[in-house]
Design a protein around this motif. Sequence first.
Motif, PDB file in Angstrom:
ATOM      1  N   LYS A   6       0.846  -1.204   0.000  1.00  0.00           N
ATOM      2  CA  LYS A   6       0.000   0.000   0.000  1.00  0.00           C
ATOM      3  C   LYS A   6       0.878   1.249   0.000  1.00  0.00           C
ATOM      4  CE  LYS A   6      -2.052   3.536   2.213  1.00  0.00           C
ATOM      5  NZ  LYS A   6      -1.522   4.542   3.147  1.00  0.00           N
ATOM      6  N   GLY A 150      -7.726   8.426   5.870  1.00  0.00           N
ATOM      7  CA  GLY A 150      -6.612   7.499   6.106  1.00  0.00           C
ATOM      8  C   GLY A 150      -6.990   6.043   5.896  1.00  0.00           C
ATOM      9  N   ASP A 153      -5.167   2.310   4.359  1.00  0.00           N
ATOM     10  CA  ASP A 153      -4.435   1.287   5.123  1.00  0.00           C
ATOM     11  C   ASP A 153      -5.362   0.101   5.404  1.00  0.00           C
ATOM     12  OD1 ASP A 153      -2.318   3.116   5.350  1.00  0.00           O
ATOM     13  OD2 ASP A 153      -3.110   3.935   7.224  1.00  0.00           O
ATOM     14  N   GLY A 208      -1.202   9.291  13.331  1.00  0.00           N
ATOM     15  CA  GLY A 208      -1.839   9.150  12.017  1.00  0.00           C
ATOM     16  C   GLY A 208      -1.112   8.236  11.040  1.00  0.00           C
TER      17      GLY A 208
HETATM   18 MG    MG Z   1      -2.360   7.442   5.948  1.00  0.00          MG
END
Ligand code: MG
Length: 401
Positions: A6, A150, A153, A208
């Motif tokens: 990723k 985010g 992930d 984060g």
């Molecule tokens: Mg991220």
Amino acid sequence: MLVVKKFGGTSVANKERIYNVANRCIEEYKAGNDVVVVLSAMGKYTDELIDMAKDINDHPPKREMDMLFTIGEQMSVALMSMAMNKLGVPSVSLNAFQVAMHTTSVYGNARIKRIDSERIRNELEQRKIVIVTGFQGVNKYDDYTTLGRGGSDTTAVALAAALHADKCEIYTDVDGVYTADPRVVPTARKLKVITYDEMLELATLGAGVLHNRSVELAKKYNVQLVVRSSLNTHEGTIIKEDTKMEKMLVSGVAADPDAARVAVIGLKDEPGVAFKLFNALAKKNINVDMILQSVGRHGTKDISFTCSDEDADLAKDVIEELMEFESIDVDKKVAKVSIVGAGMQSNAGVAAKMFEALFDENINIRMISTSEIRVTVLINEKNTERAVNAIHDKFDLGEDR
Ligand code: MG
Ligand code: ADP
Ligand code: ASP
């Protein structure tokens, strides 16, 4: 071997970076492995989409936001596949519909329910590199959803679990998971390994570097994660189940500025008040974090709690409509600062040491909450950086200087 890789926004921010990622993936492919690539939107494109939406409507419908968001990831996967094509390697880009990435229906904060792996497997069998959009899913209404900021992930870990991948690597713009955000604490040290539980706490409390749901899924399906840089070949950080490794007293410090404190003063001191209040908030999907109730006096009591900045005004409205009390105060200029470490459960004095670091800096603590492996304090937002650095120093977490 099947590998899921990723790459976050910074890693695919421009043409040069896209080719850099393409080459890294091709190297893995040429070593004979099956390669599934998950990408985020380029650079800060998701933020730009938010700005564009807010310019049209400052309260855009969440469904339409998700519809808009999906173009960011779709753009990066298409461009990546074009780069691989140019480099002479067969590849295919797929979005959430094409994969069939089924999620719950909550726009903007959906959870992955099931992934059909057939299409991906077919493409891999044809010896293609498969490039999948991160962050997005499809709900039962055949609408696009997204997994929360985010969230790419989490897409990667979910795919790794669904495909029984041998490796899941999260490439980002730092060398791994550090003892604190290296952009805030210059002396922060890279961790070689960290347990799922510690990483989950850190991610939830503001680190984060990983989406917290991705860590939750990794733990549940026993997917070993590696966080490393897309810009160099340094060893990253391994995230795995607790092993015999020595338990770190404190493995990291995290800060979350996205916290607000709501104080309800002069509630009736009788059974059912807390239930009524928090039940009403839960029904509005408002996540409450730290809770503090004062000692009752003259038949009244006070309840304070924290929630996200975004939910604070709604929380106030809900309480004003439902409860009887003297006054209510919302403070959005607060931040949570936490220490996390599996070793603290068997060590007294860890919390006191954290408080001492804050006292040394003359920083006032507004609220405190603890679990077996963390201590969290609420402080004035403007002191966040100073607090994180002071705590990091106090526990000697940094590089030798
Ligand atoms: Mg991220
Ligand atoms: P990506 O776009 O690759 O997903 P993110 O911006 O989401 O990247 O996450 C990487 C960032 O996380 C780093 O640039 C760093 O500033 C931040 N960060 C916060 N806490 C930590 C930590 N404990 N260790 C490493 N990075 C951290
Ligand atoms: N592009 C999305 C975001 O900026 C998802 C991600 O980067 O993981 O939040």
